[in-house]
Design a protein around this motif. Sequence first.
Motif, PDB file in Angstrom:
ATOM      1  N   GLN A  96      -0.757 -11.477  -5.805  1.00 39.76           N
ATOM      2  CA  GLN A  96      -1.103 -10.435  -6.766  1.00 39.76           C
ATOM      3  C   GLN A  96      -2.312 -10.807  -7.608  1.00 39.76           C
ATOM      4  OE1 GLN A  96       2.553  -9.798  -8.942  1.00 39.76           O
ATOM      5  NE2 GLN A  96       3.378  -8.375  -7.424  1.00 39.76           N
ATOM      6  N   THR A 337       4.858  -1.255   0.657  1.00 44.79           N
ATOM      7  CA  THR A 337       5.469  -2.568   0.498  1.00 44.79           C
ATOM      8  C   THR A 337       6.102  -3.004   1.807  1.00 44.79           C
ATOM      9  OG1 THR A 337       7.588  -1.670  -0.223  1.00 44.79           O
ATOM     10  CG2 THR A 337       5.918  -2.055  -1.925  1.00 44.79           C
ATOM     11  N   LYS A 402       7.939  -6.282  -3.622  1.00 50.99           N
ATOM     12  CA  LYS A 402       6.698  -6.620  -4.318  1.00 50.99           C
ATOM     13  C   LYS A 402       5.607  -7.115  -3.373  1.00 50.99           C
ATOM     14  CE  LYS A 402       8.889  -7.825  -8.707  1.00 50.99           C
ATOM     15  NZ  LYS A 402       9.039  -8.874  -9.764  1.00 50.99           N
TER      16      LYS A 402
END
Length: 443
Positions: A96, A337, A402
């Motif tokens: 991320q 995802t 995630k």
Amino acid sequence: MRLFRFQPFFAIILRHGAKLTIFCFPKELKPHQRHVRNRRWIIALTGGLLLLSGCNSLPDSGPTESRINSSQRNPKKNAVGYSIIPITPQLISSLQSEAPPLFSSLDSADPHPMRTSTNDTIGPGDVIQVAVYEVGTALFGSSSSAMSAASSSSGNGLLGAAQPSPIPLLGVDGNGNVQVPFVGQINVAGMTASQAAQAIQSRLKQKSAAPQVMVRIATDIANSVMVYGGVRRPSRIPLTPNREHILDVIALAGGQEHASQTQNQVQNQMDEDYMVRLTRNGRVTEVPLKVVEDDPSQNIVMQPGDRVQLTYEPRTFTSFGASEHVNQIQFPTPILTMTDAISLIGGPSDARADPNAVYLFRFEHTDVLQRMGISVDTSAPTAPVVYQIDMMNPSNYFLAQKFIMRDRDLIYVANAASNKFYKFFSLISTVIAPGIAAAWIVR
């Protein structure tokens, strides 16, 4: 495989590893029936032994978890040098924080950061229009006597109504020079229109009385950008002193193409599927259109000579192995995802899959792998990596939610180690089933 006799049944015990399967059949048969039965069982046992010896050659949809891990440690099989990394919270945080290449990096790499283009200078290839206004005897007039007569009738010695000279359009050559009548060659490269007018006017003062010169850029080549690819009107877009941004020139080119309607269905095209490729000073950077729209810092100012290409590249991922669907699937949403992707392929197959070993194959950026402590070739922009997740662990479902999928990702669901064992017994059943049926019929 062993054959045992005991009263009142015959028993066949098949063993594969720690698993045993026992087939029992009645022994009370007549002599000729026993002879037929024995011949059939000899054939069945022989075939079973052959099948058992060739168990490893049975067809399969892909490797098991142990095969993937062993191949990764074998330099001969791991020729591309991939690494296997389990998906953990630390991995999610590292991915991320990844910073993709941005258009703002082109501005920071500019060798002349203080130089800003005003987009109003003349350059090679431009075409300019020069208008000369004169009073008295006109150097560029069609008739000097007519000009004199008009001057006398004005009463004050000045021309009552000055008209621009009929000078044709002038092209700027590759050296930035322009040829002006009665003036000669003037280098106007890098000049604004007003500066070029002053340079021409200073030359004319020696030959004409109080000349006034106006210059206009009729065809602007030097201050323009090329916009092409997936736009409605690919063309050369002239830049103005207003200093257009990258989204401005895309809009001036008609914007992105929309899917044509076919059989009352419109193809789902999202801004995330459009890539903007900018070429500047020999450097090329590619950024999704959605990033440019959402981040004002990436909507950078265009510079003369930039080339902007808009391409439609639908994002897809591929699935292999023991899943319900082996297919290439286009992203149905702007953000996809890992849990979404696994659900799109039907999830691991109950009959064939090993949920402990779900893999995602990807060419990852080398700087990300370096932050993870993995040794990679820094001269290459990407390196192969395999991410593994254990879907039998409930907490990993939160991690999969995630984990963001990328274009060209490949999901592989490993086969269960018992697949070949079950396939073997399926073949055994196919071979011995006719013998069993015949024995019961004879009885």
